[in-house]
Design an enzyme around this catalytic site. Sequence first.
Site, short mmCIF file in Angstrom:
data_model
loop_
_atom_site.label_atom_id
_atom_site.label_comp_id
_atom_site.label_asym_id
_atom_site.label_seq_id
_atom_site.Cartn_x
_atom_site.Cartn_y
_atom_site.Cartn_z
N HIS A 66 0.52 -1.25 0.04
CA HIS A 66 -0.03 -0.06 -0.20
C HIS A 66 0.77 1.23 0.05
CE1 HIS A 66 -1.70 -3.44 1.50
NE2 HIS A 66 -1.03 -3.08 2.78
N THR A 101 -5.36 -5.31 8.88
CA THR A 101 -5.42 -3.96 9.47
C THR A 101 -5.03 -2.91 8.27
OG1 THR A 101 -3.07 -4.09 10.27
CG2 THR A 101 -4.78 -4.57 11.88
N ASP A 102 -4.28 -3.38 7.25
CA ASP A 102 -3.83 -2.65 6.17
C ASP A 102 -4.87 -2.24 5.34
OD1 ASP A 102 -1.85 -1.19 5.28
OD2 ASP A 102 -0.65 -2.64 4.32
N ASP A 103 -5.60 -3.43 4.96
CA ASP A 103 -6.75 -3.00 4.09
C ASP A 103 -7.83 -2.01 4.77
OD1 ASP A 103 -7.21 -4.67 1.47
OD2 ASP A 103 -5.68 -5.77 2.61
#
Length: 723
Positions: free
Chosen positions: A4, A436-438
């Site tokens: 990301h 958590t990133d998404d």
Amino acid sequence: MTFHTGMENMTRESRPLTKTATSSDNTVSGTTFPAAGIQSVNGGGKGTAAAAGLLAMDNSLSHAISSACDWLIGQQKPDGHWVGPVASNASMEAEWCLALWFLGLEDHPLRPRLGKALLEMQREDGSWGTYYGAGNGDINATVESYAALRSLGYPADDPAISRAATWIASKGGLKNIRVFTRYWLALIGEWPWEKTPNLPPEVIWFPNNFVFSIYNFAQWARATLVPLAILSARRPARPLRPQDRLDALFPGGRANFDYELPARGERDLWGRFFRTTDRGLHWLQSRFLKRSTLREAAIRHMLEWIIRHQDADGGWGGIQPPWVYGLMALHGEDYQFHHPVMAKALSALNDPGWRHDRGDASWIQATNSPVWDTMLAIMALHDADGETRFTPEMEKALGWLLDRQVRVKGDWSIKLPDVEPGGWAFEYANDRYPDTDDTAVALIALSSCRNREEWKKRGVEEAISRGVNWLIGMQSECGGWGAFDKDNNRSILSKIPFCDFGEALDPPSVDVTAHVLEAFGILGLPRHMPTIQRALAYIRAEQEPDGPWFGRWGVNYLYGTGAVLPALAAIGEDMTQPYITKACDWLVAHQQENGGWGESCASYMELSMVGRGVTTPSQTAWALMGLIAANRPQDYGAIARGCRYLIDLQQPDGSWDEKEFTGTGFPGYGVGQTIKLDDPALSKRLQQGAELSRAFMLRYDLYRQFFPIMALSRASRLMKLEK
């Protein structure tokens, strides 16, 4: 799996935040966050000679952004989402080819197509590599590809086969292959099962607070360990036909081959303990456990776990290993192909979400990225538009993303039973493992529509609140965030022989933490909030002495640094501080003569490659977004050159080309986080060099489009502030 960067430099509006807070002001419920406004970037209005470079390309920037957005909109699916192919390495196709052989489906129409794909990916020297442009081939991918082609009937004297065998011999043969490759050779009768790491199914009963509980392994390792434990206990094999055996890989004869795992450079007490324990477990299995009542009960429990964890699309965990091992484990326990679980798993091989066909060749992806790609597309188009015009395309995309919020509890809840679900997963169907990133990037994407009445009625504010609270609950003790679990960092697990494949742990990482911070800043959470302060302290502690940050989920220091700087700007950090200046100086120092930035996957093992490599659109964009977030007038010249690089590289249809791998599945360190590359024993201990034999690298096809749009759009906004 997660990958990301962040949105434009934005801060909360000055109006007060309305919220009800508990748990040291960290849990937000019934939240009404203020909308983020465009930040007046630090130092705006300072006309400089360097800024003239940005001003001079006004028309070029506008055209590049417009044509890039047109191309991107043209890739949108009818229901509103985006998804691009995910490239990895030949082990994916080789293992599926071998799995179908093992299942007795040697005539499956996919097998010859996988063989064609393998031949397309073979390097001139006869090997197969782990990433595009790798200087050396990978022993594991090469052995698995060789075995797969032999299972298809390619003879030993076929040029592709003989070249591969010669290359394998030149690298010392089979003695240094990883654990997973040993398992595959055992499944086709080419390796003794008793010389593979033992995975006792009884581990399924370890209590959750015990160090060796399956829930202390990373999500991907856990989901793979369970079916592999069944296979390890049963020791099944479907030998290749006599004429297809891998005799050429045992030049001294099988009886004279040393099947033991090679010693690592550092043999500490725990390492010796686990190797001794492994031999003891094999002895117990051979004499007492093979068909014991206890073992049968453990296997039944594991089978129930596998069935319960199957995804709606037929796979497991949103990734290839648990899917392929799960199928074989169930098959070995007499689950027939018409059983619903088996039928759904096999049918997924024809799902375009997993399978990519070209001509007479097919590739089965290691994962799929529709949720991730869609939120990045929304962010890119919003960056390009400034104030989002709610076109039908954007409305569809936002609705599709909003509907993908995971509102059921997954494995993460084993340790956090009181935290309510509210995350997003990476793939089409993976409710057990939101990450958590998404979730952070989904919140950034959804922030663009939160003040519109029609979206309020659709529950966007509730979705944002649930996502924020879930992220707060998932914060690790050190202040950072891992991808799938909280405090998944018990390094002792990486010393187990099974765990030589790459990363067995999912500890906090800077890039994920940066995206969470950026989301919180854009949503208007107060900077003094303990969650934000702890995360900021973690990020500052993780900075390298010369300025950059390590990239756990993207290659590499360009990715980490490009994620951190926009996050710091979003939470209102003073961007003139020395530690930020040091990061910007590092970025500028690594800009190349053509104006772009690039960093090879080899940077995960070679100090000389840190911040260096073939320049790429995505990595150039990450560096630009970092510099734009800091907005130092002395960097305007570097920003202008970076923009010119992207503009000149753009294709006539508005797209960019990128063959290099800039996504990271895992670096192969075992501990899931940065390590010191100046250790002279590192290569021997990890059993990998710049070829990254224990690593897993990725190319997300649409990265080449999302991030250049974001970078050029932010540069255009900066330019307008300078006018």
